[in-house]
Design a protein around this motif. Structure first.
Motif, mmCIF file in Angstrom:
data_model
loop_
_atom_site.group_PDB
_atom_site.id
_atom_site.type_symbol
_atom_site.label_atom_id
_atom_site.label_comp_id
_atom_site.label_asym_id
_atom_site.label_seq_id
_atom_site.Cartn_x
_atom_site.Cartn_y
_atom_site.Cartn_z
ATOM 1 N N ILE A 141 0.842 -1.197 0.000
ATOM 2 C CA ILE A 141 0.000 0.000 0.000
ATOM 3 C C ILE A 141 0.878 1.248 0.000
ATOM 4 O O ILE A 141 0.626 2.202 -0.736
ATOM 5 C CB ILE A 141 -0.966 -0.001 1.203
ATOM 6 N N GLN A 142 1.908 1.221 0.810
ATOM 7 C CA GLN A 142 2.815 2.368 0.868
ATOM 8 C C GLN A 142 3.509 2.579 -0.484
ATOM 9 O O GLN A 142 3.632 3.712 -0.952
ATOM 10 C CB GLN A 142 3.841 2.161 1.978
ATOM 11 N N ASN A 143 3.924 1.496 -1.126
ATOM 12 C CA ASN A 143 4.538 1.603 -2.460
ATOM 13 C C ASN A 143 3.545 2.173 -3.473
ATOM 14 O O ASN A 143 3.908 2.997 -4.320
ATOM 15 C CB ASN A 143 5.059 0.253 -2.930
ATOM 16 N N TRP A 144 2.284 1.717 -3.390
ATOM 17 C CA TRP A 144 1.256 2.250 -4.277
ATOM 18 C C TRP A 144 1.124 3.759 -4.066
ATOM 19 O O TRP A 144 1.024 4.530 -5.026
ATOM 20 C CB TRP A 144 -0.096 1.570 -4.024
ATOM 21 N N ALA A 145 1.107 4.196 -2.804
ATOM 22 C CA ALA A 145 0.920 5.614 -2.492
ATOM 23 C C ALA A 145 2.038 6.463 -3.090
ATOM 24 O O ALA A 145 1.781 7.537 -3.646
ATOM 25 C CB ALA A 145 0.836 5.810 -0.980
ATOM 26 N N LEU A 175 1.383 9.258 -6.000
ATOM 27 C CA LEU A 175 1.740 10.676 -5.862
ATOM 28 C C LEU A 175 2.624 11.154 -6.997
ATOM 29 O O LEU A 175 2.574 12.331 -7.377
ATOM 30 C CB LEU A 175 2.415 10.929 -4.517
ATOM 31 N N GLU A 176 3.436 10.270 -7.551
ATOM 32 C CA GLU A 176 4.246 10.649 -8.706
ATOM 33 C C GLU A 176 3.359 10.987 -9.898
ATOM 34 O O GLU A 176 3.653 11.891 -10.665
ATOM 35 C CB GLU A 176 5.215 9.527 -9.073
ATOM 36 N N ASN A 177 2.250 10.235 -10.038
ATOM 37 C CA ASN A 177 1.312 10.458 -11.139
ATOM 38 C C ASN A 177 0.341 11.602 -10.860
ATOM 39 O O ASN A 177 -0.085 12.287 -11.788
ATOM 40 C CB ASN A 177 0.523 9.189 -11.447
ATOM 41 N N ASP A 178 -0.039 11.766 -9.585
ATOM 42 C CA ASP A 178 -1.013 12.792 -9.218
ATOM 43 C C ASP A 178 -0.696 13.301 -7.813
ATOM 44 O O ASP A 178 -1.132 12.699 -6.825
ATOM 45 C CB ASP A 178 -2.432 12.214 -9.270
ATOM 46 N N GLU A 180 -5.472 12.500 -2.502
ATOM 47 C CA GLU A 180 -5.632 12.642 -1.056
ATOM 48 C C GLU A 180 -5.335 11.344 -0.298
ATOM 49 O O GLU A 180 -4.711 11.373 0.769
ATOM 50 C CB GLU A 180 -7.033 13.129 -0.722
ATOM 51 N N LEU A 181 -5.785 10.229 -0.826
ATOM 52 C CA LEU A 181 -5.532 8.952 -0.163
ATOM 53 C C LEU A 181 -4.037 8.666 -0.125
ATOM 54 O O LEU A 181 -3.494 8.284 0.921
ATOM 55 C CB LEU A 181 -6.287 7.817 -0.864
ATOM 56 N N ALA A 182 -3.371 8.852 -1.232
ATOM 57 C CA ALA A 182 -1.929 8.618 -1.288
ATOM 58 C C ALA A 182 -1.189 9.556 -0.338
ATOM 59 O O ALA A 182 -0.240 9.144 0.335
ATOM 60 C CB ALA A 182 -1.423 8.772 -2.717
ATOM 61 N N LEU A 183 -1.638 10.800 -0.267
ATOM 62 C CA LEU A 183 -1.025 11.752 0.670
ATOM 63 C C LEU A 183 -1.201 11.289 2.111
ATOM 64 O O LEU A 183 -0.251 11.322 2.901
ATOM 65 C CB LEU A 183 -1.639 13.144 0.496
ATOM 66 N N ASP A 184 -2.414 10.869 2.454
ATOM 67 C CA ASP A 184 -2.672 10.361 3.814
ATOM 68 C C ASP A 184 -1.721 9.216 4.145
ATOM 69 O O ASP A 184 -1.122 9.173 5.221
ATOM 70 C CB ASP A 184 -4.110 9.868 3.956
ATOM 71 N N ILE A 185 -1.583 8.283 3.212
ATOM 72 C CA ILE A 185 -0.762 7.094 3.455
ATOM 73 C C ILE A 185 0.717 7.458 3.550
ATOM 74 O O ILE A 185 1.442 6.919 4.392
ATOM 75 C CB ILE A 185 -1.026 6.036 2.361
ATOM 76 N N CYS A 186 1.155 8.380 2.722
ATOM 77 C CA CYS A 186 2.570 8.756 2.743
ATOM 78 C C CYS A 186 2.973 9.443 4.043
ATOM 79 O O CYS A 186 4.148 9.430 4.419
ATOM 80 C CB CYS A 186 2.917 9.626 1.542
ATOM 81 N N PHE A 187 2.022 10.036 4.750
ATOM 82 C CA PHE A 187 2.338 10.652 6.035
ATOM 83 C C PHE A 187 2.426 9.626 7.164
ATOM 84 O O PHE A 187 2.841 9.963 8.272
ATOM 85 C CB PHE A 187 1.323 11.742 6.383
ATOM 86 N N LEU A 188 2.053 8.393 6.881
ATOM 87 C CA LEU A 188 2.169 7.330 7.880
ATOM 88 C C LEU A 188 3.573 6.745 7.783
ATOM 89 O O LEU A 188 4.058 6.465 6.694
ATOM 90 C CB LEU A 188 1.100 6.262 7.633
#
Length: 159
Positions: A23-27, A31-34, A38-46
């Motif tokens: 999931i973290q890799n997906w995030a 984020l590189e693509n968009d 918001e979901l990817a941003l939330d996950i990347c802060f974890l």
């Protein structure tokens, strides 16, 4: 889309179809693509796997629209069932399979599918105890055939 994908990730994580690391890799890729995802941003802060698991564990099914939730839960359930249907042959593996399908079914408003799964679960329990005229292997094969027929019928997806 983000809300629906969050729900899908929650189910897949709970069923161990995906790891927090995946999931973290997906995030990161998302984020590189968009950069506004918001979901990817939330996950990347974890910062670690435990925080990602907790983030999804605290997500309630009421956060998601019931129509989207049902169609996505059916898709994940179908993927889960057909990914694992031919790999389990032992009582403890079958018990685990049914526990996971019950988890997904609680997201659905589909009584027919729930009844089918609970019926075979009960029949298999009786067969494993030796109180059935049918062997567990025969019941399991019958169950697989009925599930395949159920999922191949497009009308069942909208019940």
């Amino acid at each position: 889309m983000t809300n629906i994908y969050k729900f899908q990730l929650k189910m897949e994580l709970d069923l161990k179809l995906i790891t927090p690391e995946e999931i973290q890799n997906w995030a990161v890729l998302a984020l590189e693509n968009d950069p506004t995802n918001e979901l990817a941003l939330d996950i990347c802060f974890l910062s670690n796997s435990e925080q990602i698991s907790q983030y999804f564990k605290l997500t309630e099914k009421s956060e998601f629209c019931s129509y989207s939730r049902d169609s996505l839960a059916i898709k994940v359930l179908e993927n889960y069932i057909f990914k694992h249907l031919n790999t389990w042959n032992y009582k403890d593996q079958i018990d685990s399979f049914f526990q996971n399908t019950h988890y997904l079914i609680h997201y659905l408003e589909n009584a027919e599918l729930g009844l089918l799964i609970r019926s075979y679960e009960s029949q298999l329990d009786v067969a494993f105890l030796g109180y059935s005229q049918l062997e567990p292997e025969t019941l399991w094969e019958n169950f697989k055939l009925e599930l395949k027929a159920y999922f191949s019928s497009a009308t069942n997806f909208h019940n």
